[in-house]
Design a protein around this motif. Structure first.
Motif, mmCIF file in Angstrom:
data_model
loop_
_atom_site.group_PDB
_atom_site.id
_atom_site.type_symbol
_atom_site.label_atom_id
_atom_site.label_comp_id
_atom_site.label_asym_id
_atom_site.label_seq_id
_atom_site.Cartn_x
_atom_site.Cartn_y
_atom_site.Cartn_z
ATOM 1 N N GLN A 228 8.946 1.959 -3.599
ATOM 2 C CA GLN A 228 9.369 2.921 -2.588
ATOM 3 C C GLN A 228 8.392 2.961 -1.414
ATOM 4 O O GLN A 228 8.802 3.035 -0.263
ATOM 5 N N ILE A 229 7.086 2.898 -1.721
ATOM 6 C CA ILE A 229 6.094 2.906 -0.639
ATOM 7 C C ILE A 229 6.333 1.717 0.286
ATOM 8 O O ILE A 229 6.373 1.858 1.509
ATOM 9 N N TRP A 230 6.521 0.541 -0.302
ATOM 10 C CA TRP A 230 6.694 -0.663 0.518
ATOM 11 C C TRP A 230 8.040 -0.666 1.210
ATOM 12 O O TRP A 230 8.164 -1.151 2.331
ATOM 13 N N PHE A 231 9.017 -0.130 0.553
ATOM 14 C CA PHE A 231 10.332 0.035 1.167
ATOM 15 C C PHE A 231 10.181 0.837 2.455
ATOM 16 O O PHE A 231 10.752 0.516 3.489
ATOM 17 N N TRP A 232 9.358 1.854 2.361
ATOM 18 C CA TRP A 232 9.125 2.714 3.512
ATOM 19 C C TRP A 232 8.317 1.987 4.587
ATOM 20 O O TRP A 232 8.597 2.086 5.772
#
Lengths: 268, 294
Positions: free
Chosen positions: B122-126
């Motif tokens: 999710q962090i990298w998605f963001w």
């Protein structure tokens, strides 16, 4: 004192490692409007709204309970069954244990049989049960942890066991009174890595725990993100709540983690 | 009398192994056996598996997604056995040369691995998000021209996922390689330096041969893991866009959980096992023929 230039590349990579986590933690304290203006910096107004909202909307109370049950039981079973097996293979002249070790070694390099396990769980009605995740996790971790514990137990002098036997200590009592205390460092390593693995596991849990009331935090977070995908503050707060227990575990036991990995690397 | 007691003790050993073995049978042995039989069947998990011969394999060889997935797994392996391992090697090498903060650096590098993959994804998605992530920030400081298209464009999505996966997993390699390097014989390095060998010559001819066993094992385990690549892909893209990041695992995962096709999924899972076997044979070859004491 001369400055060691090697700290520069090391620090750059450290920033690469830490920055995404820093972002997660910072954005968890920002309101939605602030994130769009200031996505990468420190929050101007620290707010805890995201946490309380995420806790409610993500059903974190149920998820935490499920994760605790699964993680605790997995760790407990792994320590008991792997400890006993390693003990049996190291100290009792068990017939065929050499072959068995070879078999375990081969089985370790094979990928997890996800499809058979999933369909066996359907057949045996283990879908949406904690045991449906615990049993395969323990079984899957068995071979590796037996090797790890065995490697450590080989360093325990046999004389101690001989002495215990002469004193009339039974096989099981010897395990509890001598092996367990001496091999405690190895058991701690097994326990923390099993905790980490179990907490973070999604491959099986995501398939087997389908009902919202059964999901672990790691799996529940997937649902959470797909539901509130645009609210980054909420997502970040949920993410922090998902990882915080492991972060705390890591910070309190950093040395154990690093030494555990070092030992594992040297042994293999 | 003594002999009988001896034998009794012998079998008591198995009593200690049996509880763990039961778990192991359920999780590893039985699934392995089923994994060899199911590919020849059609099964939805409800009634009895129906034997259909080689139909699943014929379907798999005609299925374009299987080819894409296998290719992605190979790309995944080629990336993982080069970039992160070389990076880890040099980080470990640098760490042998610093006196202070070895453990601190190691724990920082490893700390990313404790982040649950759903959150890491999710962090990298963001970060990859064109409207709110790094691109947004680059726009602000006038670097808008180096736009990272991230996950939405098929040709970039696999690399994007790989970078995120490397972020999460490179720390363990650093620790392993450093553990191997710190057991090296320091006097060899010293002798080479006195003889006038340069830094890279020392790395290549003195350090590398000494840590080769560890390096081979780490590379081997990484390659094996590459064919099971699942978590980061599943979390970040779910195999998309248009199957561009599909791996064997994500494909059979969705086939079995959503499509309930145990037989066909198992046939595809066999590709993964087959790749693992090839790697193990190759490893055995290195050990025996090349005499690499690993």
């Amino acid at each position: 004192m001369k400055f060691n230039w090697r700290h520069i590349p090391l620090a750059v990579i450290s920033v690469f490692a830490l920055f995404p986590m820093f972002l997660l933690f910072m954005n968890a304290f920002k309101k939605k409007s602030e994130i769009s203006k200031n996505p990468l910096g420190l929050p101007k107004h620290w707010s805890f709204d995201n946490f309380s909202k995420a806790w409610e909307q993500g059903n974190y109370d149920v998820a935490y309970l499920n994760t605790l049950i699964i993680t605790c039981l997995t760790v407990l079973f792994v320590c008991i069954v792997c400890g006993l097996a390693a003990y049996g293979m190291t100290f009792l002249k068990t017939p065929g244990s050499g072959w068995f070790l070879g078999y375990l070694f081969v089985s370790m390099s094979m990928p997890l049989g996800f499809i058979p396990i999933f369909f066996m769980s359907i057949k045996l009605n283990l879908i949406n049960t904690h045991m449906g995740v615990i049993i395969p996790s323990v079984g899957g971790a068995f071979a590796f942890n037996v090797f790890l514990l065995r490697a450590f137990m080989l360093g325990i002098p046999k004389d101690l066991l001989e002495a215990a036997k002469v004193d009339g200590s039974s096989t099981f009592k010897t395990f509890l009174a001598i092996i367990l205390p001496l091999a405690k460092p190895a058991f701690i390593v097994v326990a923390i890595f099993t905790t980490l693995g179990s907490w973070n596991e999604i491959f099986l849990s995501n398939a087997i725990l389908q009902a919202d009331t059964m999901k672990t935090v790691s799996v529940a977070y997937l649902n959470f993100t797909s539901k509130y995908g645009t609210n980054w503050g909420l997502m970040a707060a949920g993410g922090v709540m998902t990882v915080i227990p492991m972060v705390v575990l890591f910070l309190t036991m950093t040395k154990k983690f690093v030494h555990g990995l070092q030992e594992g690397g040297v042994k293999f | 009398m003594t002999k009988k007691r001896f034998q009794l003790k012998n079998w008591a050993g198995w009593l200690l192994i049996v509880p763990g073995l039961a778990f192991h049978l359920y999780a590893v042995t039985v699934p392995a056996a089923l994994g060899l039989y199911l590919p020849f069947t059609e099964w939805n998990g409800l009634d009895v598996p129906k034997f259909i011969g080689f139909d699943n394999f014929i379907e798999a060889f005609q299925d374009k997604i299987v080819g894409m997935a296998l290719l992605n797994n190979v790309k995944w392996m080629l990336f993982w056995i080069t970039v992160p391992i070389i990076l880890a090697f040099f980080l470990a090498y640098l760490l042998t040369k610093v006196k202070k903060g070895q453990t601190a650096y190691q724990s920082i590098f490893f700390s990313t691995s404790i982040i649950t993959v759903t959150v890491a994804g999710q962090i990298w998605f963001w970060l990859y998000n064109p409207f709110s992530g790094v691109n947004f920030y680059m726009d602000k400081v006038g670097l808008g021209f180096i736009e990272w298209p991230g996950l939405t464009i098929p040709s970039f999505s696999l690399v994007s996922v790989l970078i995120a996966d490397m972020w999460r997993g490179f720390g363990g390699n650093v620790i392993w390689l450093l553990a191997a390097m710190s057991q090296n014989d320091k006097s060899l390095e010293e002798a080479a330096r006195i003889d006038g060998a340069g830094r890279f010559r020392i790395i290549w001819n003195v350090i590398l041969p000494q840590i080769r066993p560890t390096l081979v094992v780490v590379t081997m385990l990484t390659a094996l893991g590459s064919f099971g690549a699942f978590e980061m892909v599943y979390v970040m893209t779910g195999g998309g866009p248009a199957h561009a990041t599909e791996t064997l695992s994500t494909y059979y995962y969705s086939l079995s959980t959503e499509g309930r096709r145990a037989g066909y999924g198992s046939a595809i899972a066999l590709f993964q096992i087959f790749a693992a076997l090839i790697l193990i044979v190759f490893y055995g070859y290195l050990r025996k023929k090349k005499g690499w004491d690993v």
